[in-house]
Write an enzyme that holds these catalytic residues in place. Structure first.
Site, PDB file in Angstrom:
ATOM      1  N   ASP A  95       0.862  -1.168   0.000  1.00 49.85           N
ATOM      2  CA  ASP A  95       0.000   0.000   0.000  1.00 49.85           C
ATOM      3  C   ASP A  95       0.905   1.227   0.000  1.00 49.85           C
ATOM      4  O   ASP A  95       2.117   1.126   0.242  1.00 49.85           O
ATOM      5  CB  ASP A  95      -0.898  -0.012   1.232  1.00 49.85           C
ATOM      6  CG  ASP A  95      -2.082   0.930   1.054  1.00 49.85           C
ATOM      7  OD1 ASP A  95      -2.899   1.037   1.976  1.00 49.85           O
ATOM      8  OD2 ASP A  95      -2.178   1.565  -0.015  1.00 49.85           O
ATOM      9  N   ASP A 269      -7.991  -7.900  -0.123  1.00 53.60           N
ATOM     10  CA  ASP A 269      -7.109  -8.101   1.030  1.00 53.60           C
ATOM     11  C   ASP A 269      -7.893  -7.773   2.279  1.00 53.60           C
ATOM     12  O   ASP A 269      -8.781  -6.897   2.236  1.00 53.60           O
ATOM     13  CB  ASP A 269      -5.890  -7.168   0.950  1.00 53.60           C
ATOM     14  CG  ASP A 269      -6.149  -5.862   1.710  1.00 53.60           C
ATOM     15  OD1 ASP A 269      -6.740  -4.947   1.101  1.00 53.60           O
ATOM     16  OD2 ASP A 269      -5.808  -5.786   2.902  1.00 53.60           O
ATOM     17  N   CYS A 307     -13.207 -29.280   4.787  1.00 51.79           N
ATOM     18  CA  CYS A 307     -11.961 -28.593   4.408  1.00 51.79           C
ATOM     19  C   CYS A 307     -10.834 -29.604   4.325  1.00 51.79           C
ATOM     20  O   CYS A 307     -10.695 -30.466   5.181  1.00 51.79           O
ATOM     21  CB  CYS A 307     -11.629 -27.522   5.459  1.00 51.79           C
ATOM     22  SG  CYS A 307     -10.072 -26.655   5.123  1.00 51.79           S
ATOM     23  N   CYS A 309      -7.573 -28.790   4.347  1.00 56.18           N
ATOM     24  CA  CYS A 309      -6.284 -28.199   4.742  1.00 56.18           C
ATOM     25  C   CYS A 309      -5.634 -29.068   5.808  1.00 56.18           C
ATOM     26  O   CYS A 309      -6.298 -29.883   6.454  1.00 56.18           O
ATOM     27  CB  CYS A 309      -6.478 -26.772   5.243  1.00 56.18           C
ATOM     28  SG  CYS A 309      -6.931 -26.594   6.971  1.00 56.18           S
ATOM     29  N   CYS A 312      -7.384 -29.158   9.279  1.00 59.65           N
ATOM     30  CA  CYS A 312      -8.625 -29.928   9.382  1.00 59.65           C
ATOM     31  C   CYS A 312      -8.387 -31.424   9.217  1.00 59.65           C
ATOM     32  O   CYS A 312      -9.206 -32.234   9.655  1.00 59.65           O
ATOM     33  CB  CYS A 312      -9.625 -29.425   8.342  1.00 59.65           C
ATOM     34  SG  CYS A 312     -10.134 -27.728   8.680  1.00 59.65           S
ATOM     35  N   HIS A 338      -5.746 -22.054   8.781  1.00 65.06           N
ATOM     36  CA  HIS A 338      -7.036 -22.512   8.253  1.00 65.06           C
ATOM     37  C   HIS A 338      -7.863 -21.347   7.698  1.00 65.06           C
ATOM     38  O   HIS A 338      -8.447 -21.457   6.608  1.00 65.06           O
ATOM     39  CB  HIS A 338      -7.860 -23.241   9.323  1.00 65.06           C
ATOM     40  CG  HIS A 338      -9.273 -23.434   8.863  1.00 65.06           C
ATOM     41  ND1 HIS A 338      -9.660 -24.425   7.988  1.00 65.06           N
ATOM     42  CD2 HIS A 338     -10.388 -22.691   9.108  1.00 65.06           C
ATOM     43  CE1 HIS A 338     -10.947 -24.316   7.709  1.00 65.06           C
ATOM     44  NE2 HIS A 338     -11.416 -23.263   8.376  1.00 65.06           N
TER      45      HIS A 338
END
Ligand code: 725
Length: 375
Positions: A95, A269, A307, A309, A312, A338
């Protein structure tokens, strides 16, 4: 001048105008729509670059204002730039610092040449301008840079908005001039206009005429109601070039991401996923799970059964609850991983729905599952 940032539009969803594409940058390409993890102080809190790559994070953010104040952009330039400094060899977006000046520092004085303010760290006097913001971002070696702009407070009067927008345009032009020291352009213009649809359209057209390689939509996610954000997007994206990326700053929650994609946004974002993770609030396919809740004390199942991931697949809700209640750092790492994975995967699912012209049906099903329709 060949822009360093090139947008490749692959598909537009027939029902909504949502887009699926690829953004090419000097440090590699990433698919859109994309959620970008925020790494304000040159780190996505508690997570390693290897974990970020593993979860599919194509690009991360870092913050000009914070890195300028500490450790300083000259130090990072000496280190070989931000990519080397933080060991991240993929795209980085920074930014311009404008937002942080207005949101962090108490005493500030906005003038045509720039903003005089005091450091929120030690109160020392500082000055940030369009030229200084470019100098810092080039020292960091950012792949996608933001123009120096004013994100007006919300709400702001029309009169204030009109004056602020005009100065933001003049600042954007100064940034473009200062930026040509690099052999390629990677500077986004930031569209303002608050919640005034006519001003949003006017500012989008003004900045589109300056031919930036990409456009951010600023001045939103500052406390306005969701429908006002959606209306502001509807007044903005149709007036931005279709062959350039659109980045909605500071957004956000699963519903806001889907509704932003439907209105032509490619990049997002937000600190939300990592911020709420730190107190154990997680996003799952069945809605929010506040892991400290006693109901999970003996829940030995996965955080999110849908999920895939590594959190999980390998840890239970009971274990996560134990770690978060014990304030164990590993617990925050797991919930942060996660939550980011969840939003990045959500954008992958949205992209697939766009490719198959079924985004509205996807939205319906996701909102139902997540529990939005109950609100
Ligand atoms: C939360 N809502 C929200 N509305 C915003 C609006 C604007 C805006 O109009 N202009 C500018 N220049 N920045 C904005 C920003 C900050 C995003 C940055 O703030 C940092 O997150 C806190 C992050 O830095 C790694 C990110 O970097 C691009 C906003 N954030």
């Amino acid at each position: 001048m060949r822009p360093a940032v090139v947008y490749e539009l692959l598909k537009t969803d027939k029902e909504t105008g949502a887009r699926a594409g690829i953004i090419h940058t000097p440090h590699g390409s990433f698919p859109t729509p994309m959620f970008m993890p925020v790494g304000t102080l040159a780190t996505v809190k508690t997570l390693s670059p290897e974990e970020l790559k593993e979860m599919g994070s194509g690009i991360i953010l870092s913050n000009t204002y914070h890195l300028w104040l500490r450790p300083g952009h000259e130090l990072i330039r000496e280190a070989g730039g931000l990519h080397k400094f933080m060991n991240w060899d993929q795209p980085i977006l920074t930014d311009s610092g404008g937002f942080q000046v207005f949101s962090l520092s108490k005493i500030r004085d906005i003038k045509e040449e720039g903003v005089h303010f005091r450091s929120h760290l030690d109160g020392s006097k500082l000055f940030l301008s369009p030229e200084k913001a470019i100098e810092i971002q080039e020292a960091l070696g950012s792949d996608i840079m933001m123009s120096f702009d004013e994100c007006p407070p919300y709400p702001a009067s029309r009169e204030y908005m009109i004056q602020s927008m005009a100065r933001t345009t003049r600042w954007a032009e100064r940034g473009l001039k200062a930026h040509t020291t690099m052999d390629k352009q990677s500077l986004f213009g930031i569209v303002q206009g608050g919640v005034y649809s006519d001003l949003r359209q006017q500012h989008a057209k003004e900045l589109a005429s300056l031919d930036f390689p990409g456009y951010s939509i600023g001045g939103l996610s500052v406390g306005e109601e969701k429908h006002l954000m959606n209306e502001a997007l509807e007044a903005t994206t149709p007036f931005l070039p279709a062959d350039k990326p659109r980045y909605l700053m500071g957004v956000g929650s699963p519903d806001a991401l889907i509704d932003g994609v439907i209105r032509g946004i490619d990049m997002f974002d937000c600190v939300l996923p990592t911020r709420i993770a730190r107190n154990g609030t997680t996003m799952t396919s069945q809605g929010r799970v506040v892991i400290k809740n006693a109901i999970y004390e003996r829940d030995f199942g996965p955080l999110d059964p849908n999920c895939d991931c590594h959190v999980c697949k390998n840890y239970s809700r009971a274990y996560l609850r134990h770690l978060i209640k014990a304030k164990e750092a590993f617990g925050i790492r797991l919930t942060s991983y996660h939550n980011l994975y969840f939003l990045i995967k959500l954008m992958e699912d949205v992209r697939e729905a766009i490719m198959e012209d079924r985004l509205l049906a996807f939205r319906e099903e996701f909102f139902e599952q997540y529990g939005y329709n109950k609100e």
